[in-house]
Scaffold this motif. Structure first.
Motif, PDB file in Angstrom:
ATOM      1  N   GLY A 157       0.650  -0.720   0.390  1.00  0.00           N
ATOM      2  CA  GLY A 157      -0.237  -0.219   0.298  1.00  0.00           C
ATOM      3  C   GLY A 157       0.693   1.065   0.094  1.00  0.00           C
ATOM      4  N   PHE A 158       1.875   1.199   0.975  1.00  0.00           N
ATOM      5  CA  PHE A 158       2.546   2.306   0.912  1.00  0.00           C
ATOM      6  C   PHE A 158       3.467   2.748  -1.102  1.00  0.00           C
ATOM      7  CE2 PHE A 158       3.212   2.113   5.505  1.00  0.00           C
ATOM      8  CZ  PHE A 158       2.048   3.977   6.015  1.00  0.00           C
ATOM      9  N   TRP A 159       3.747   1.404  -1.632  1.00  0.00           N
ATOM     10  CA  TRP A 159       4.426   1.465  -2.708  1.00  0.00           C
ATOM     11  C   TRP A 159       3.342   1.795  -3.379  1.00  0.00           C
ATOM     12  CZ3 TRP A 159       3.700   0.603  -7.688  1.00  0.00           C
ATOM     13  CH2 TRP A 159       4.884   0.750  -8.656  1.00  0.00           C
ATOM     14  N   SER A 160       1.953   1.703  -3.398  1.00  0.00           N
ATOM     15  CA  SER A 160       1.341   2.395  -4.402  1.00  0.00           C
ATOM     16  C   SER A 160       0.929   3.940  -4.257  1.00  0.00           C
ATOM     17  CB  SER A 160      -0.257   1.971  -4.139  1.00  0.00           C
ATOM     18  OG  SER A 160       0.126   0.427  -4.898  1.00  0.00           O
ATOM     19  N   LEU A 161       0.934   4.681  -2.956  1.00  0.00           N
ATOM     20  CA  LEU A 161       0.869   5.491  -1.864  1.00  0.00           C
ATOM     21  C   LEU A 161       2.198   6.382  -2.535  1.00  0.00           C
ATOM     22  CD1 LEU A 161      -0.683   7.829  -0.810  1.00  0.00           C
ATOM     23  CD2 LEU A 161       0.974   6.913   1.543  1.00  0.00           C
ATOM     24  N   GLY A 162       3.552   5.813  -2.616  1.00  0.00           N
ATOM     25  CA  GLY A 162       4.536   6.066  -3.346  1.00  0.00           C
ATOM     26  C   GLY A 162       4.411   6.877  -5.096  1.00  0.00           C
ATOM     27  N   GLY A 163       3.854   5.312  -5.784  1.00  0.00           N
ATOM     28  CA  GLY A 163       2.912   6.432  -6.998  1.00  0.00           C
ATOM     29  C   GLY A 163       2.207   7.122  -7.357  1.00  0.00           C
ATOM     30  N   LEU A 164       1.309   7.051  -6.551  1.00  0.00           N
ATOM     31  CA  LEU A 164       0.274   8.177  -6.860  1.00  0.00           C
ATOM     32  C   LEU A 164       0.710   9.577  -6.385  1.00  0.00           C
ATOM     33  CD1 LEU A 164      -2.716   6.073  -5.203  1.00  0.00           C
ATOM     34  CD2 LEU A 164      -2.548   7.214  -7.384  1.00  0.00           C
ATOM     35  N   THR A 165       1.314   9.745  -5.420  1.00  0.00           N
ATOM     36  CA  THR A 165       1.933  10.695  -4.990  1.00  0.00           C
ATOM     37  C   THR A 165       3.175  10.960  -5.958  1.00  0.00           C
ATOM     38  OG1 THR A 165       2.538  10.373  -2.840  1.00  0.00           O
ATOM     39  CG2 THR A 165       3.252  11.799  -3.176  1.00  0.00           C
ATOM     40  N   GLY A 166       4.020  10.486  -6.638  1.00  0.00           N
ATOM     41  CA  GLY A 166       5.161  10.352  -7.728  1.00  0.00           C
ATOM     42  C   GLY A 166       4.681  11.263  -9.098  1.00  0.00           C
ATOM     43  N   ALA A 167       3.346   9.891  -8.367  1.00  0.00           N
ATOM     44  CA  ALA A 167       3.482  10.850 -10.863  1.00  0.00           C
ATOM     45  C   ALA A 167       2.562  12.095 -10.450  1.00  0.00           C
ATOM     46  CB  ALA A 167       1.989   9.582 -11.635  1.00  0.00           C
ATOM     47  N   PRO A 168       1.116  12.559 -10.087  1.00  0.00           N
ATOM     48  CA  PRO A 168       1.405  14.175 -10.290  1.00  0.00           C
ATOM     49  C   PRO A 168       2.494  14.664  -9.625  1.00  0.00           C
ATOM     50  CG  PRO A 168       0.052  13.049  -8.478  1.00  0.00           C
ATOM     51  CD  PRO A 168       1.030  11.813  -9.043  1.00  0.00           C
ATOM     52  N   LEU A 169       2.341  14.102  -8.910  1.00  0.00           N
ATOM     53  CA  LEU A 169       4.054  15.615  -8.129  1.00  0.00           C
ATOM     54  C   LEU A 169       5.678  15.768  -9.489  1.00  0.00           C
ATOM     55  CD1 LEU A 169       5.272  17.687  -5.961  1.00  0.00           C
ATOM     56  CD2 LEU A 169       6.224  15.677  -5.181  1.00  0.00           C
ATOM     57  N   GLY A 170       5.225  15.044 -10.273  1.00  0.00           N
ATOM     58  CA  GLY A 170       7.065  14.456 -10.947  1.00  0.00           C
ATOM     59  C   GLY A 170       5.930  15.452 -12.319  1.00  0.00           C
ATOM     60  N   GLY A 171       4.590  15.456 -12.708  1.00  0.00           N
ATOM     61  CA  GLY A 171       4.074  16.301 -13.700  1.00  0.00           C
ATOM     62  C   GLY A 171       4.655  17.927 -13.612  1.00  0.00           C
ATOM     63  N   TRP A 172       4.105  17.883 -11.880  1.00  0.00           N
ATOM     64  CA  TRP A 172       3.714  19.425 -11.840  1.00  0.00           C
ATOM     65  C   TRP A 172       5.935  20.281 -11.951  1.00  0.00           C
ATOM     66  CZ3 TRP A 172       6.061  21.841  -7.520  1.00  0.00           C
ATOM     67  CH2 TRP A 172       5.832  22.866  -7.126  1.00  0.00           C
ATOM     68  N   MET A 173       6.305  19.288 -10.489  1.00  0.00           N
ATOM     69  CA  MET A 173       7.995  19.234 -10.868  1.00  0.00           C
ATOM     70  C   MET A 173       8.705  19.983 -12.206  1.00  0.00           C
ATOM     71  SD  MET A 173       9.085  17.481  -7.380  1.00  0.00           S
ATOM     72  CE  MET A 173      10.323  17.967  -8.030  1.00  0.00           C
ATOM     73  N   LEU A 174       7.849  18.607 -13.869  1.00  0.00           N
ATOM     74  CA  LEU A 174       8.990  18.872 -14.517  1.00  0.00           C
ATOM     75  C   LEU A 174       7.908  20.546 -14.719  1.00  0.00           C
ATOM     76  CD1 LEU A 174       7.905  15.159 -15.958  1.00  0.00           C
ATOM     77  CD2 LEU A 174      10.188  16.614 -16.169  1.00  0.00           C
ATOM     78  N   VAL A 175       6.608  21.179 -15.208  1.00  0.00           N
ATOM     79  CA  VAL A 175       6.769  21.625 -16.277  1.00  0.00           C
ATOM     80  C   VAL A 175       7.078  23.380 -15.088  1.00  0.00           C
ATOM     81  CG1 VAL A 175       5.136  23.544 -16.181  1.00  0.00           C
ATOM     82  CG2 VAL A 175       4.164  20.776 -16.509  1.00  0.00           C
ATOM     83  N   ARG A 176       7.407  22.979 -13.818  1.00  0.00           N
ATOM     84  CA  ARG A 176       7.969  24.513 -12.804  1.00  0.00           C
ATOM     85  C   ARG A 176       9.000  24.116 -13.050  1.00  0.00           C
ATOM     86  NH1 ARG A 176       9.486  27.673 -11.038  1.00  0.00           N
ATOM     87  NH2 ARG A 176       8.853  29.282  -9.250  1.00  0.00           N
TER      88      ARG A 176
END
Length: 411
Positions: A157-176
């Motif tokens: 579950g923590f692995w899934s949570l890491g992925g769910l956190t990383g994907a949208p945060l990564g998209g924002w960080m790439l743009v920013r």
């Protein structure tokens, strides 16, 4: 209930782990959870980086596919090699080192000036992601034995949570911040997580020497091969992992295309299937340990496979878009705990070292995740995706029935 007895019996056999201070065990439980989160966090950040990498190098989809294969090969090789290293040195040491080597992986990819260097850095990402994956699962088994209670589902579950956190945060960080800025951010954030956990991993109860440190013959091929089990049981368990990974990967790779092409969903709604699936999967993994202790692993696995089978039948045969999305939501409920249960069973398989058992089962699972996209794409061109998703209903039903033959899920 049954699972608690099983893990408790394993803990009694584990000796020193059972006598560890409760505070030490709690620290180890959160340390290994942090490792799962960090691993998933890097994977989540990798997903939005793929199109940026393709654009920077100016490569086609086929070349990008070859790079992804390099990543997959690295993961597969390291799972088996990492299992031997974990058996020799202990899962805690391997998690420590592989997590530190994984943290800069995306930055190395971003800094690669050529296609050849990118291929090598992709191999780096796969090697340390895979080796860390196997070692952290083995360490979770050690913590389960020390606690006398299941934790594997919530770890995933923590692995899934890491992925769910990383994907949208990564998209924002790439743009920013751009490609390099994003990778530096991932290095810093992942580094903070893994460094915080470094000194709290639980030492395995027994580290099986392939040869003593003073034994110059310690790494002989014969001793390494002797670690591989000869019985069919662990490989049947691996087959269950394969049959659990493939449906999960199919939703990640094909659900959005399925909604867009065969159900004419607007692009804004095409990702809803995976969102429904991944959200319920993460939730059910955090609830999974309690379910396993109430129902036992064998019953939980069977019920999960039946629920997933129903979900795929709805997703593949449903006509209305909300019904199809609801089907994928049900898939998340069913698939959530199948892989954690298989990994936990592999780690306590009688006569097999935990790291070796987990390495074999994970290699089966990864091979399914690697080969399935290409095979499914070939079939989908001829049959459509609806038939494929409906077929998974039958496959998961068969997987549940296959699990009934495995004593390791009942013991």
């Amino acid at each position: 209930m049954k699972t608690t007895e099983t893990i408790g019996a394993a803990a009694d056999a584990a000796g020193p782990l059972r006598n560890a201070h409760p505070r030490r065990i709690r620290q180890a439980r959160w340390a290994v959870s942090a490792a799962f989160f960090a691993n998933g966090f890097v994977v989540g950040h990798w997903a939005p980086k793929i199109p940026v990498l393709a654009a920077r190098l100016g490569i086609t989809e086929s070349v990008l596919g070859a790079l992804v294969i390099m990543f997959g090969l690295g993961a597969l090789i390291s799972l088996l090699a990492g299992a031997v290293l974990t058996t020799r040195y202990g899962s805690d040491r391997i998690v420590r080192w592989t997590s530190l080597m994984l943290a800069p992986a995306l930055l190395l990819i971003s800094l690669s000036p050529s296609l050849a260097m990118t291929a090598l850095t992709m191999l780096w990402l796969g090697i340390f992601l895979g080796a860390m994956d196997g070692a952290m699962n083995a360490n979770a088994v050690s913590v389960e034995k020390a606690r006398g209670h299941a934790i594997m589902s919530s770890c995933h579950g923590f692995w899934s949570l890491g992925g769910l956190t990383g994907a949208p945060l990564g998209g924002w960080m790439l743009v920013r911040f751009g490609d390099i800025g994003h990778s530096v951010g991932v290095l810093v954030l992942t580094g903070i997580i893994v460094l915080a956990a470094q000194y709290y991993y639980l030492r395995d109860a027994k580290v099986m020497a392939i040869g003593d440190e003073a034994d110059s013959d310690g790494w002989s091929l014969g001793k390494v091969l002797a670690l591989l089990p000869t019985g069919a049981g662990i490989y049947i368990l691996g087959l269950c992992a394969f049959l659990s990974f493939v449906p999960e990967g199919s939703i990640l790779d094909w659900s959005a295309l399925y909604l867009a092409q065969e159900h004419k969903a607007d692009i804004a709604y095409a990702g809803y299937a995976f969102a429904a699936f991944s959200g319920t999967m993460a939730l059910m993994r955090f609830l999974g340990d309690g379910l396993r202790e109430r129902l036992g692993d064998a019953r939980t696995f069977l019920i999960s496979s039946l629920i997933a089978s129903v979900g795929f039948a709805i997703a593949g045969l449903g006509a209305a878009l909300p019904v199809v999305i609801g089907g994928f939501l049900v898939c998340g409920v069913g698939l959530a705990n199948m892989v954690p249960i298989v990994f936990s069973a592999a780690g306590r398989f009688k006569g097999v070292e935990p790291a070796i058992g987990i390495g074999i089962v994970t290699a089966f699972g990864y091979s399914g995740a690697l080969t399935a996209p290409a095979v499914l794409g070939f079939v989908a061109e001829r049959t459509g995706l609806a038939i494929i998703f409906a077929a998974f209903a039958v496959i998961l039903l068969a997987t549940g029935l296959l699990s009934l033959s495995l004593r390791s899920l009942r013991e």
